[in-house]
Design an enzyme around this catalytic site. Sequence first.
Site, PDB file in Angstrom:
ATOM      1  N   SER A 170       0.857  -1.189   0.000  1.00 41.35           N
ATOM      2  CA  SER A 170       0.000   0.000   0.000  1.00 41.35           C
ATOM      3  C   SER A 170       0.892   1.237   0.000  1.00 41.35           C
ATOM      4  CB  SER A 170      -0.849  -0.010   1.273  1.00 41.35           C
ATOM      5  OG  SER A 170      -1.413   1.269   1.493  1.00 41.35           O
ATOM      6  N   TYR A 185      -1.815  -0.900   9.991  1.00 41.67           N
ATOM      7  CA  TYR A 185      -1.960  -1.318   8.591  1.00 41.67           C
ATOM      8  C   TYR A 185      -0.727  -0.910   7.773  1.00 41.67           C
ATOM      9  CZ  TYR A 185      -3.719  -1.329   3.785  1.00 41.67           C
ATOM     10  OH  TYR A 185      -3.860  -1.533   2.434  1.00 41.67           O
ATOM     11  N   LYS A 196       2.292  -3.182   5.896  1.00 39.03           N
ATOM     12  CA  LYS A 196       2.551  -3.124   4.453  1.00 39.03           C
ATOM     13  C   LYS A 196       3.997  -2.701   4.177  1.00 39.03           C
ATOM     14  CE  LYS A 196      -1.475  -4.336   2.738  1.00 39.03           C
ATOM     15  NZ  LYS A 196      -1.617  -5.562   1.917  1.00 39.03           N
TER      16      LYS A 196
HETATM   17  N1  LIG Z   1      -8.639  -0.806  -1.856  1.00 38.74           N
HETATM   18  C1  LIG Z   1      -7.631   0.027  -1.689  1.00 38.74           C
HETATM   19  O1  LIG Z   1      -7.782   1.250  -1.794  1.00 38.74           O
HETATM   20  C2  LIG Z   1      -6.262  -0.508  -1.390  1.00 38.74           C
HETATM   21  C3  LIG Z   1      -5.206   0.401  -1.296  1.00 38.74           C
HETATM   22  C4  LIG Z   1      -3.942  -0.069  -1.017  1.00 38.74           C
HETATM   23  C5  LIG Z   1      -3.717  -1.430  -0.862  1.00 38.74           C
HETATM   24  N2  LIG Z   1      -4.763  -2.302  -0.948  1.00 38.74           N
HETATM   25  C6  LIG Z   1      -4.475  -3.729  -0.734  1.00 38.74           C
HETATM   26  O2  LIG Z   1      -5.032  -4.486  -1.785  1.00 38.74           O
HETATM   27  C7  LIG Z   1      -5.366  -5.796  -1.300  1.00 38.74           C
HETATM   28  C8  LIG Z   1      -6.809  -6.110  -1.665  1.00 38.74           C
HETATM   29  O3  LIG Z   1      -7.631  -5.157  -1.024  1.00 38.74           O
HETATM   30  P1  LIG Z   1      -9.169  -4.882  -1.404  1.00 38.74           P
HETATM   31  O4  LIG Z   1      -9.357  -3.425  -1.312  1.00 38.74           O
HETATM   32  O5  LIG Z   1      -9.543  -5.640  -2.617  1.00 38.74           O
HETATM   33  O6  LIG Z   1      -9.865  -5.519  -0.100  1.00 38.74           O
HETATM   34  P2  LIG Z   1     -11.208  -6.368   0.120  1.00 38.74           P
HETATM   35  O7  LIG Z   1     -12.198  -6.049  -0.928  1.00 38.74           O
HETATM   36  O8  LIG Z   1     -11.547  -6.154   1.542  1.00 38.74           O
HETATM   37  O9  LIG Z   1     -10.706  -7.854  -0.108  1.00 38.74           O
HETATM   38  C9  LIG Z   1      -9.803  -8.446   0.793  1.00 38.74           C
HETATM   39  C10 LIG Z   1      -9.624  -9.905   0.410  1.00 38.74           C
HETATM   40  O10 LIG Z   1      -8.757 -10.520   1.367  1.00 38.74           O
HETATM   41  C11 LIG Z   1      -9.361 -11.726   1.811  1.00 38.74           C
HETATM   42  N3  LIG Z   1      -8.934 -12.050   3.172  1.00 38.74           N
HETATM   43  C12 LIG Z   1      -8.909 -11.220   4.256  1.00 38.74           C
HETATM   44  N4  LIG Z   1      -8.496 -11.893   5.343  1.00 38.74           N
HETATM   45  C13 LIG Z   1      -8.244 -13.171   4.937  1.00 38.74           C
HETATM   46  C14 LIG Z   1      -7.793 -14.339   5.623  1.00 38.74           C
HETATM   47  N5  LIG Z   1      -7.524 -14.336   6.931  1.00 38.74           N
HETATM   48  N6  LIG Z   1      -7.647 -15.480   4.905  1.00 38.74           N
HETATM   49  C15 LIG Z   1      -7.917 -15.499   3.573  1.00 38.74           C
HETATM   50  N7  LIG Z   1      -8.337 -14.419   2.889  1.00 38.74           N
HETATM   51  C16 LIG Z   1      -8.507 -13.274   3.553  1.00 38.74           C
HETATM   52  C17 LIG Z   1     -10.870 -11.444   1.719  1.00 38.74           C
HETATM   53  O11 LIG Z   1     -11.593 -12.659   1.558  1.00 38.74           O
HETATM   54  P3  LIG Z   1     -12.504 -13.361   2.677  1.00 38.74           P
HETATM   55  O12 LIG Z   1     -13.105 -12.291   3.525  1.00 38.74           O
HETATM   56  O13 LIG Z   1     -13.474 -14.143   1.852  1.00 38.74           O
HETATM   57  O14 LIG Z   1     -11.532 -14.248   3.401  1.00 38.74           O
HETATM   58  C18 LIG Z   1     -10.934 -10.670   0.403  1.00 38.74           C
HETATM   59  O15 LIG Z   1     -10.995 -11.550  -0.687  1.00 38.74           O
HETATM   60  C19 LIG Z   1      -5.123  -5.760   0.211  1.00 38.74           C
HETATM   61  O16 LIG Z   1      -3.887  -6.337   0.516  1.00 38.74           O
HETATM   62  C20 LIG Z   1      -5.103  -4.274   0.520  1.00 38.74           C
HETATM   63  O17 LIG Z   1      -4.361  -3.979   1.682  1.00 38.74           O
HETATM   64  C21 LIG Z   1      -6.025  -1.869  -1.204  1.00 38.74           C
END
Ligand SMILES: NC(=O)c1ccc[n+]([C@@H]2O[C@H](COP(=O)([O-])OP(=O)(O)OC[C@H]3O[C@@H](n4cnc5c(N)ncnc54)[C@H](OP(=O)(O)O)[C@@H]3O)[C@@H](O)[C@H]2O)c1
Length: 230
Positions: free
Chosen positions: A132, A148, A152
Amino acid sequence: MKTIVITGASKGIGFETALSLLNQGCYVVAIARSSEELEQLRSQSSSKNLLLITADITSKEELEKISSEVAKLEKIDGLINNAGMVLNRSFLETSQEDWRSIFDVNFFAPVQLIRILKPLLRKGSHIVNIGSMGGFQGSEKFPGLSAYSTSKGALAILSECLNAEFSNEGIAVNCLCLGAVQTKMLEEAFPGYEAPVSPKEMGSYISYFVLNAHNFMNGKIIPVSLNNPD
Ligand SMILES: NC(=O)c1ccc[n+]([C@@H]2O[C@H](COP(=O)([O-])OP(=O)(O)OC[C@H]3O[C@@H](n4cnc5c(N)ncnc54)[C@H](OP(=O)(O)O)[C@@H]3O)[C@@H](O)[C@H]2O)c1
């Protein structure tokens, strides 16, 4: 056909990345806890090259299940450590338990997954860790995201360290530090904020990156951000 393992594939960025990889003819191993949401990958893609693994990546037993399922495939070409969790809480209000939970998902699970899947990664394969902008040095930091962002940051440095150990075996490791993408996680961390990038757009970029970028870069921590919150 390339085989790519991706965590956090049940929703958001991971779901769209998995879908994009399927549409490009890859064999995809999609991992998350929610089996019903993972099943949506099956219904939204006509590809049969899909293995769904319902697992919590913070559980030792479930990591063993992932290891034995993936080992049946013999070799893999890519691992995307995408699963993550966010906590928006001021530093002084966070507990040791909060920090452990965040680090378990965002840092220790990728450490374990890389350790157990390393023997299956073929020469020319690519590990992509999803970081991130909060974990990217010098970026604007936002209050409430200390656990968080720190987790990261650790993942980013791990990517550089593994490059030093794996590059002589032809395994590349890079970290993408994402800016805002419109997902449930962003909505939780910044309610009401409208991100300039959709999960589909980011999924398309990450799928391109895992399949191609290791031919041009290795051990890199790369900001992927249009604007703030970054
Ligand atoms: N969205 C943003 O603006 C943003 C910005 C910077 C970085 N990121 C990074 O991008 C990645 C994806 O984020 P997103 O925004 O798509 O988040 P999201 O929609 O909340 O999806 C998170 C995913 O992680 C899975 N997950 C969480 N805990 C888990 C566990 N203990 N075991 C297995 N799976 C798990 C969830 O699946 P289940 O709940 O089904 O397990 C879900 O599929 C993350 O690493 C996040 O930190 C996102």
